[in-house]
Design an enzyme around this catalytic site. Structure first.
Site, PDB file in Angstrom:
ATOM      1  N   HIS A 158      -2.085  -5.064  -5.555  1.00 35.04           N
ATOM      2  CA  HIS A 158      -3.363  -5.772  -5.591  1.00 35.04           C
ATOM      3  C   HIS A 158      -3.499  -6.592  -4.325  1.00 35.04           C
ATOM      4  O   HIS A 158      -2.510  -7.113  -3.825  1.00 35.04           O
ATOM      5  CB  HIS A 158      -3.441  -6.693  -6.823  1.00 35.04           C
ATOM      6  CG  HIS A 158      -4.831  -7.097  -7.145  1.00 35.04           C
ATOM      7  ND1 HIS A 158      -5.452  -8.149  -6.532  1.00 35.04           N
ATOM      8  CD2 HIS A 158      -5.739  -6.551  -7.990  1.00 35.04           C
ATOM      9  CE1 HIS A 158      -6.682  -8.241  -6.996  1.00 35.04           C
ATOM     10  NE2 HIS A 158      -6.885  -7.294  -7.876  1.00 35.04           N
ATOM     11  N   ASP A 203      -5.745  -2.070 -14.082  1.00 31.94           N
ATOM     12  CA  ASP A 203      -6.095  -0.685 -14.392  1.00 31.94           C
ATOM     13  C   ASP A 203      -4.923   0.142 -14.887  1.00 31.94           C
ATOM     14  O   ASP A 203      -5.103   1.276 -15.312  1.00 31.94           O
ATOM     15  CB  ASP A 203      -6.698  -0.013 -13.152  1.00 31.94           C
ATOM     16  CG  ASP A 203      -8.075  -0.561 -12.855  1.00 31.94           C
ATOM     17  OD1 ASP A 203      -8.794  -0.853 -13.822  1.00 31.94           O
ATOM     18  OD2 ASP A 203      -8.421  -0.710 -11.679  1.00 31.94           O
TER      19      ASP A 203
HETATM   20  N1  CMC Z   1       1.711   2.663  -4.173  1.00 32.95           N
HETATM   21  C1  CMC Z   1       2.548   2.712  -3.114  1.00 32.95           C
HETATM   22  N2  CMC Z   1       2.518   1.855  -2.078  1.00 32.95           N
HETATM   23  C2  CMC Z   1       1.597   0.887  -2.101  1.00 32.95           C
HETATM   24  C3  CMC Z   1       0.699   0.753  -3.176  1.00 32.95           C
HETATM   25  C4  CMC Z   1       0.766   1.688  -4.235  1.00 32.95           C
HETATM   26  N3  CMC Z   1      -0.083   1.607  -5.270  1.00 32.95           N
HETATM   27  N4  CMC Z   1      -0.128  -0.301  -2.944  1.00 32.95           N
HETATM   28  C5  CMC Z   1       0.270  -0.832  -1.764  1.00 32.95           C
HETATM   29  N5  CMC Z   1       1.309  -0.119  -1.262  1.00 32.95           N
HETATM   30  C6  CMC Z   1       2.053  -0.412  -0.027  1.00 32.95           C
HETATM   31  C7  CMC Z   1       1.268   0.020   1.210  1.00 32.95           C
HETATM   32  O1  CMC Z   1       1.581   1.357   1.571  1.00 32.95           O
HETATM   33  C8  CMC Z   1       1.735  -0.996   2.214  1.00 32.95           C
HETATM   34  O2  CMC Z   1       3.033  -0.620   2.629  1.00 32.95           O
HETATM   35  P1  CMC Z   1       3.530  -0.943   4.148  1.00 32.95           P
HETATM   36  O3  CMC Z   1       3.503  -2.446   4.252  1.00 32.95           O
HETATM   37  O4  CMC Z   1       4.889  -0.338   4.231  1.00 32.95           O
HETATM   38  O5  CMC Z   1       2.531  -0.279   5.054  1.00 32.95           O
HETATM   39  C9  CMC Z   1       1.884  -2.287   1.401  1.00 32.95           C
HETATM   40  O6  CMC Z   1       2.159  -1.830   0.070  1.00 32.95           O
HETATM   41  C10 CMC Z   1       0.637  -3.161   1.397  1.00 32.95           C
HETATM   42  O7  CMC Z   1      -0.473  -2.379   0.934  1.00 32.95           O
HETATM   43  P2  CMC Z   1      -1.953  -2.499   1.496  1.00 32.95           P
HETATM   44  O8  CMC Z   1      -2.679  -1.212   1.263  1.00 32.95           O
HETATM   45  O9  CMC Z   1      -1.918  -3.014   2.906  1.00 32.95           O
HETATM   46  O10 CMC Z   1      -2.515  -3.639   0.572  1.00 32.95           O
HETATM   47  P3  CMC Z   1      -4.039  -3.945   0.287  1.00 32.95           P
HETATM   48  O11 CMC Z   1      -4.108  -5.343  -0.133  1.00 32.95           O
HETATM   49  O12 CMC Z   1      -4.876  -3.538   1.465  1.00 32.95           O
HETATM   50  O13 CMC Z   1      -4.425  -2.940  -0.909  1.00 32.95           O
HETATM   51  C11 CMC Z   1      -4.729  -2.037  -3.074  1.00 32.95           C
HETATM   52  C12 CMC Z   1      -4.476  -3.321  -2.251  1.00 32.95           C
HETATM   53  C13 CMC Z   1      -5.057  -2.424  -4.511  1.00 32.95           C
HETATM   54  C14 CMC Z   1      -5.942  -1.277  -2.498  1.00 32.95           C
HETATM   55  C15 CMC Z   1      -3.457  -1.146  -3.018  1.00 32.95           C
HETATM   56  O14 CMC Z   1      -2.368  -1.834  -3.584  1.00 32.95           O
HETATM   57  C16 CMC Z   1      -3.657   0.198  -3.731  1.00 32.95           C
HETATM   58  O15 CMC Z   1      -4.153   1.143  -3.104  1.00 32.95           O
HETATM   59  N6  CMC Z   1      -3.289   0.303  -5.051  1.00 32.95           N
HETATM   60  C17 CMC Z   1      -3.549   1.507  -5.817  1.00 32.95           C
HETATM   61  C18 CMC Z   1      -4.996   1.520  -6.259  1.00 32.95           C
HETATM   62  C19 CMC Z   1      -5.267   0.548  -7.395  1.00 32.95           C
HETATM   63  O16 CMC Z   1      -4.530   0.490  -8.372  1.00 32.95           O
HETATM   64  N7  CMC Z   1      -6.395  -0.186  -7.285  1.00 32.95           N
HETATM   65  C20 CMC Z   1      -6.832  -1.097  -8.346  1.00 32.95           C
HETATM   66  C21 CMC Z   1      -6.790  -2.526  -7.922  1.00 32.95           C
HETATM   67  S1  CMC Z   1      -6.997  -3.619  -9.346  1.00 32.95           S
HETATM   68  C22 CMC Z   1      -8.603  -3.319  -9.897  1.00 32.95           C
HETATM   69  C23 CMC Z   1      -9.594  -3.974  -9.026  1.00 32.95           C
HETATM   70  O17 CMC Z   1      -9.638  -5.216  -8.988  1.00 32.95           O
HETATM   71  O18 CMC Z   1     -10.359  -3.261  -8.397  1.00 32.95           O
END
Ligand code: CMC
Length: 428
Positions: free
Chosen positions: A307, A364
């Site tokens: 998140h 989710d």
């Molecule tokens: N599986 C594997 N690796 C992950 C995941 C995941 N679900 N989420 C983040 N990471 C890794 C990412 O690859 C990165 O690694 P590194 O630092 O080595 O490059 C690190 O964790 C930070 O991730 P980020 O993408 O920079 O973080 P963000 O804050 O931009 O993204 C997120 C947050 C929710 C989009 C992401 O965690 C994600 O894609 N999760 C899966 C989709 C999901 O479940 N979304 C629902 C969010 S809750 C409902 C809502 O409020 O909408």
């Protein structure tokens, strides 16, 4: 402690006020940055460090896993309140008393018809259309049937617009599902509670009486409460920014629905269930999918994990996990998908990759399992999220308009070509 932050650049010092929220959150107020520095801006893709507004609606502490609407803890609201009370509190600031709640519900019922002509618009969509696309289009189409602009300086006008959308949106949600299932489009029943009526509108069979199921209604109510607001997330920021151009409430909400649709945001609940089903179909090997999630050359992510703000357990996920167990037990459902989800969660929480990045289950991760148990088709999961988020979007839009916030218009750092001469077509 100083209440000023100092920026030093090229031998010059610039001072900016530091503001403090009611929960001691600190922010550097850079409103005067461009004028003081003669043109310098900040850059922050994804707004990871940028506050877009001051807001009194929802408090979220991602490190501690705290979520409160209008000061009330999400745990207490999920246990003691119903969705309509929560909607009222989010939008108007306080929990309603009995009279206020009764009036609110009555006013909503009085507005709960949708123009019959809207059915023709729905008719134009193929059955295969994704319900989120249909819902966003129908919400936008509502403008044509309710064209009056909201005078935001009039409490009455504002209240009426809010009541109107809270009344009509569930009808659109129900119609979206009924169209998909080939069921006749129907209206609700004013003798029922708000959420009970939504359930009836969605599921009543034309040749059977509606049967109320307390477990299902309570679970639905809880899920809607848990999704009702989440401060400045992608869809809410979209609603606020679209509304900041003084586009109407329905247009702003329609844009918010489109933003919510994405799999990184609300669309994750559908993606989680599809992922769990794929793992089950592939023999249930959770380790294989954990490895894929950690492999940087593989685009696969563990959906329902991570998140932007929570670097701890999402408090909503904790509540939903318990609710999923209860609902499945109450309904007598033994779902192998739940076991896969629990297995994945356990492995992820012990895995160094997930620990280092503070990736925990989010709202989710378990919601799809309950929706499935309640008989809601997978493609409708994000629609249910939108239904829950509606009061939050309305509250944020109302707050933004009442404060008279300026139009949202970020800047950029240009990295393209410098001035160059035009080359005639035959010389390129
Ligand atoms: N599986 C594997 N690796 C992950 C995941 C995941 N679900 N989420 C983040 N990471 C890794 C990412 O690859 C990165 O690694 P590194 O630092 O080595 O490059 C690190 O964790 C930070 O991730 P980020 O993408 O920079 O973080 P963000 O804050 O931009 O993204 C997120 C947050 C929710 C989009 C992401 O965690 C994600 O894609 N999760 C899966 C989709 C999901 O479940 N979304 C629902 C969010 S809750 C409902 C809502 O409020 O909408």
């Amino acid at each position: 402690m100083s209440d000023k932050a100092i920026l030093e650049y090229n031998g010059e010092k610039y001072e900016f006020p530091v503001i403090k929220g009611t929960e001691d959150e600190l922010a550097i107020d850079i409103k005067s940055l461009r004028s003081a520095t003669k043109g310098m801006i900040t850059i922050d893709p994804g707004f990871k460090n940028t506050g877009s507004c001051e807001s009194a609606i929802t408090f979220l502490d991602g490190e501690k896993g705290i979520l409160r609407y209008r000061g009330y803890s999400i745990e207490e609201l999920a246990e003691k309140a119903d969705f309509l009370e929560v909607a009222y509190a989010l939008i108007f600031g306080n929990l309603p008393n009995k009279e206020e709640l009764a009036k609110f519900h009555k006013d909503i019922k009085d507005e709960s018809h949708v123009d019959e002509e809207m059915k023709k618009i729905l008719d134009g969509f193929p059955k295969s259309a994704h319900p989120m696309g249909v819902l966003s289009s129908l919400t936008s189409a509502l403008i044509a049937f309710n064209p009056s602009t909201v005078d935001v300086s009039s409490d009455e006008d504002m209240y009426h617009a809010i009541v109107r959308i809270l009344a009509k949106f569930p009808v659109l949600v129900a119609w979206t599902l009924r169209k998909k299932k080939g069921l006749p489009l129907d209206y609700g029943d004013d003798s029922l509670g708000y959420v009970e009526n939504i359930h009836k509108m969605m599921f009543k069979r034309p040749n059977q009486d509606y049967k109320k199921n307390k477990v299902v209604i309570e679970a639905l109510d809880k899920l809607l409460i848990l999704h009702a607001d989440h401060e400045q997330n992608c869809s809410t920021s979209t609603v606020r920014i679209v509304g900041s151009s003084h586009a109407g409430l329905f247009a702003s909400l329609s844009a918010g629905i489109s933003a919510l649709w994405g799999p990184l945001h609300g669309g994750a609940n559908q993606a989680v269930l599809e992922m769990l089903e794929a793992i089950e179909a592939d023999g249930g090997d959770t380790k294989k999918y954990m490895a894929k999630a950690k492999d940087k050359s593989d685009p696969f992510r563990l959906m329902g994990f991570g998140h932007r703000v929570y670097k701890n357990f999402d408090p909503r996920a904790k509540i939903i996990k318990v609710a999923a167990d209860e609902v499945l037990a109450d309904l007598g459902i033994d779902d192998p998908i739940l076991d896969i989800a629990k297995g994945l969660e356990k492995e992820a929480l012990e895995d160094q990759y997930f620990v280092d990045r503070k990736l925990y289950p989010n709202v989710d991760f378990y919601s799809g399992i309950i929706y499935r148990a309640l008989g809601i088709p997978t493609e409708m999961f994000t629609v249910m999220f939108a239904l829950g988020r509606l009061p939050g979007w309305i509250a944020q839009w109302r707050e933004m308009r009442l404060k008279g916030e300026p139009i949202g218009r970020p800047r950029q750092v240009y990295t393209g070509e410098n001035l160059r001469s035009f080359v005639e077509l035959d010389k390129r």
